[in-house]
Enzyme design. Sequence first.
Site, short mmCIF file in Angstrom:
data_model
loop_
_atom_site.label_atom_id
_atom_site.label_comp_id
_atom_site.label_asym_id
_atom_site.label_seq_id
_atom_site.Cartn_x
_atom_site.Cartn_y
_atom_site.Cartn_z
N CYS A 113 -28.90 -10.59 40.01
CA CYS A 113 -30.16 -11.34 39.87
C CYS A 113 -30.01 -12.81 40.24
O CYS A 113 -31.01 -13.51 40.40
CB CYS A 113 -30.69 -11.21 38.45
N HIS A 253 -35.55 -16.90 36.80
CA HIS A 253 -35.49 -15.47 37.07
C HIS A 253 -36.37 -14.75 36.05
O HIS A 253 -36.26 -14.98 34.84
CB HIS A 253 -34.03 -15.00 36.96
N ASN A 283 -38.94 -7.21 36.53
CA ASN A 283 -37.71 -7.88 36.97
C ASN A 283 -37.30 -7.30 38.33
O ASN A 283 -37.00 -6.12 38.44
CB ASN A 283 -36.64 -7.63 35.90
#
Length: 328
Positions: A113, A253, A283
């Site tokens: 990520c 994020h 996500n």
Amino acid sequence: MLRACILGTGFAVPDSVLSNSDLEKMVDTSDDWILSRTGISFRRIADQKTAASDLAYLAACSALENAGIKPQQLDMIIVATMTPDMPMPATACLLQHRLNASKAAAFDLNAACTGFIYSLAVAEHFLLSSHYKYILVVGADVLSRVVDYTDRNTCVIFGDGAGAVVLGKDDGEHGILATYLAADGEGSDLLKIPAGGSRYPASAETVARRMHYIQMQGSEIFKFAVRIIPQCAERVLERAGLGIEDVDYLLLHQANIRIIQAAAKKMNIPWENVLVNIDNYGNISAGSIPLILAEAVSENRFKKGDLLLLIGFGAGLTMGAALVRWSR
Ligand code: UT7
């Protein structure tokens, strides 16, 4: 002072939507639990024909058009992804071919990520230390291919999508002011896809044991994120000689709304300065930060001179931040 700057942005998401009520039919969960514990209502899911390079291509075309740069002008393409089309060759090479970006070097970068932040930092260094003029950085992930839709701990969180930026260089006050990257491999067990590499190559057993899917100790990642986000902010701001009060927008994020809220509170960043799109997309790993950036640009959220603080974290464990003085 010579700086790398963002010349254009773009994003792409699949059309198909997976809602909380759809997930209620798949695992023992509820719209109420998902929304209150994660802030997510919907995610986009790629159809069977769509791989990471397809979403990367669409996001890249849009970023190139936005920047007014032709693919043939690109010197390098970096694709941040943990769901490449295949283990080799790199998804960046597939993208280079499809764009006909004939003079661009191309490689993938896997920092999960945090991949987009890592790639941005690598691109910045190439731009500032070489003759390279234009670099395309894409974050693209098709997480639906590695999510176990029988595991309620993970399947409610993840979605598919891509974001891209075209970087150039400019002499002046605008652009990337500083970056900060770090890793803590001690936490490598907390978030992983155990099989499919050289430790556990694909076999009937790894498939039967569901080892090709994401395994996550969510609450540990949660605590890690809330702890390190303010540290990343402090380090990157220190490098630029700026303070948290100078930040106009926080682009974190998009992993969990409660992580975003807790981190913003710890850093004293007012909620109206925090960008959020997790409700619509979930996500998207490496796609998350470039997607929220590109979406905000498409909504004309930023004005020239705004200071953007980008922070990523994820498997590895990895973490990183970039400070960008908006130049357009
Ligand atoms: O991209 C970077 C990496 N990922 C992240 O940043 C994720 C960070 N972590 C999180 O977002 C959260 O930890 C989760 C959303 C994954 C989980 O939320 P949580 O508040 O940390 O829940 P938990 O794992 O502590 O579980 C609490 C309870 C458990 O039940 P018991 O043992 O208390 O009876 C879970 O089984 O919630 C249960 N649970 C669920 N219940 C309904 C876990 N997932 C679900 C679900 N629906 N989907």
